[in-house]
Motif scaffolding. Sequence first.
Motif, PDB file in Angstrom:
ATOM      1  N   ALA A 467     -52.472 -23.738  -0.045  1.00 14.19           N
ATOM      2  CA  ALA A 467     -53.183 -22.632   0.603  1.00 14.19           C
ATOM      3  C   ALA A 467     -52.142 -21.678   1.176  1.00 14.19           C
ATOM      4  N   ALA A 468     -52.554 -20.452   1.455  1.00 11.17           N
ATOM      5  CA  ALA A 468     -51.614 -19.462   2.003  1.00 11.17           C
ATOM      6  C   ALA A 468     -51.005 -19.947   3.317  1.00 11.17           C
ATOM      7  N   ARG A 496     -48.729 -12.836   3.768  1.00 13.06           N
ATOM      8  CA  ARG A 496     -49.870 -13.677   3.378  1.00 13.06           C
ATOM      9  C   ARG A 496     -50.454 -13.210   2.044  1.00 13.06           C
ATOM     10  N   GLU A 497     -50.549 -11.886   1.845  1.00 10.79           N
ATOM     11  CA  GLU A 497     -51.103 -11.367   0.591  1.00 10.79           C
ATOM     12  C   GLU A 497     -50.231 -11.767  -0.600  1.00 10.79           C
ATOM     13  N   GLU A 500     -50.819 -15.468  -1.345  1.00 10.77           N
ATOM     14  CA  GLU A 500     -52.095 -15.673  -2.041  1.00 10.77           C
ATOM     15  C   GLU A 500     -51.986 -15.262  -3.508  1.00 10.77           C
ATOM     16  N   ASP A 501     -51.254 -14.163  -3.784  1.00 10.52           N
ATOM     17  CA  ASP A 501     -51.075 -13.702  -5.160  1.00 10.52           C
ATOM     18  C   ASP A 501     -50.300 -14.740  -5.988  1.00 10.52           C
ATOM     19  N   ASP A 525     -62.084  -8.314  -3.739  1.00 12.13           N
ATOM     20  CA  ASP A 525     -61.169  -8.029  -2.636  1.00 12.13           C
ATOM     21  C   ASP A 525     -61.021  -6.524  -2.420  1.00 12.13           C
TER      22      ASP A 525
END
Length: 535
Positions: A467-468, A496-497, A500-501, A525
Amino acid sequence: MAVSANRLELLQIADAVAREKSIDRMIVIEAMQDAIEKAAKARYGAETEVKAEINPRSGELRMWRLLEIVADVEEPSRQVTLDFAKAKSPNAKLGDFLTEPLPPIEFGRIAAQSAKQVIVQKVRDAERDRMYDEYSGRIGEVVNGTVKRVEYGNVIVDLGRGEGIIRRDELIPRELYRYGDRVRAYIYDVRREQRGPQIFLSRTHPQFMAKLFMQEVPEIYDGIITIRSIARDPGSRAKIAVTSSDSSIDPVGACVGMRGSRVQAVVGELQGEKIDIIPWTDSIADLVVSALQPADVAKVVLDEQAERIEVVVPDEQLSLAIGRRGQNVRLASQLIGWDIDILTEQEESERRNKEFTERSGLFMEALDVDEMVAQLLASEGFSTVEELAYVDLVEIASIEGFDEETASEIQNRASEYLAEIERGQDEERVKLGVSEELYDIAGLNAAMLVALGQEDIKTVEDFAGCAADDLVGWTERKDGEVKRFDGTFKDFPVSREEAEDMIMQARLKAGWITEDELADASGEDESEASEEEAV
């Protein structure tokens, strides 16, 4: 038609109990019916099904025995055949009930006691339901009550139609109450418990202060002034941030009142708790300057990703900014919701010099340049070798004393240094058993793969299951304190972005999702982001 005294008595009792307990009259009558049914079963046998009914207008009592109509009778006291039922009622059919009137019964001592217990229990249950329904809808209100008793430091408060409790930790320190004292408190929770609904009151809750200001300041009650945040050290000091929707009204002045009359009324209720009222602003930097008053702030540095603020104050202002036992900075941190680190100007200067020396030493070692060149690079704001390797060549060449050839040589040396480090880290990756496939995920480098291997994340599937939060860390807020938990990439500038990517790329590569699903997720999103911007 004349009504007998017994009938009147039943209705009078029902009315009296309903008024006293503040419950519906029909609930009391139904409780009486249940009690009579239980007493009748004791008289005619527990296996007998009895139905009692009290007319709520006349008080007349009627009782029947219920007999179920079945094909084969197994319990004669509760069942009858269809033929027997048709003889009494031609419209009877299987599954219906045949009723037989029963004569009034005389209640013996035991039957009367049993009936009384049934009524008392039913009324108590109804009273508890009424109390829960009433007070569960009043959570967030300030109520007045009278101290009923004090048990082990907890104060039991009579609220008129209910009973509340102020636990010891919800009382303002050094606050003492005795039987009969008047008390004002905030309802913060109502729970159903075995002994009945529990109404929990507080005098330390931040919203208690907000409600007191609402009572004293008409502009807050009318919604012109809004309380944006409150931080309290109950009984000692508090900070409250306010804003006004009307530019002609000063929110701080309105809350203070003429000669401090409004704020003093709140202070008096809170046992002399000192209150700092500051204007709210969306600029975190300006807000922290106001929140740390009366200390002067020389400089503010924000770390938005970690929600951390570094504040520099003059040397003589340090103790004032921190406050007694750290109270001032702690309340400011709670008010804003960010961590606050306080440094003196001397400490910041020493730290800057230390960082400058460390950067200069790094450049001297990594680029094999003399001290003057290294210091020039550090003074221009370069902090890492990576910046020198990937920055536009013009930025290095524009430094005084440098030309394009010198800048190119520095950049080549930086690239060679990073390549050497990359080779060493790749060897470490192989030793840790981290799959080379992870290089296919954009954004990951050898150093990151070593960090993943140290956390036992060695394959694309392992990375896809992250997970992030696992990668970039997370923060938790408890009792006004913010605690930071580091992630695997704590030493890398990964947002964080971006994390997640990377995870989505790994899931795509592992076959957990398809290209279409990834595109749909990205579209959702973007849609949510557009909606937030529109709002």
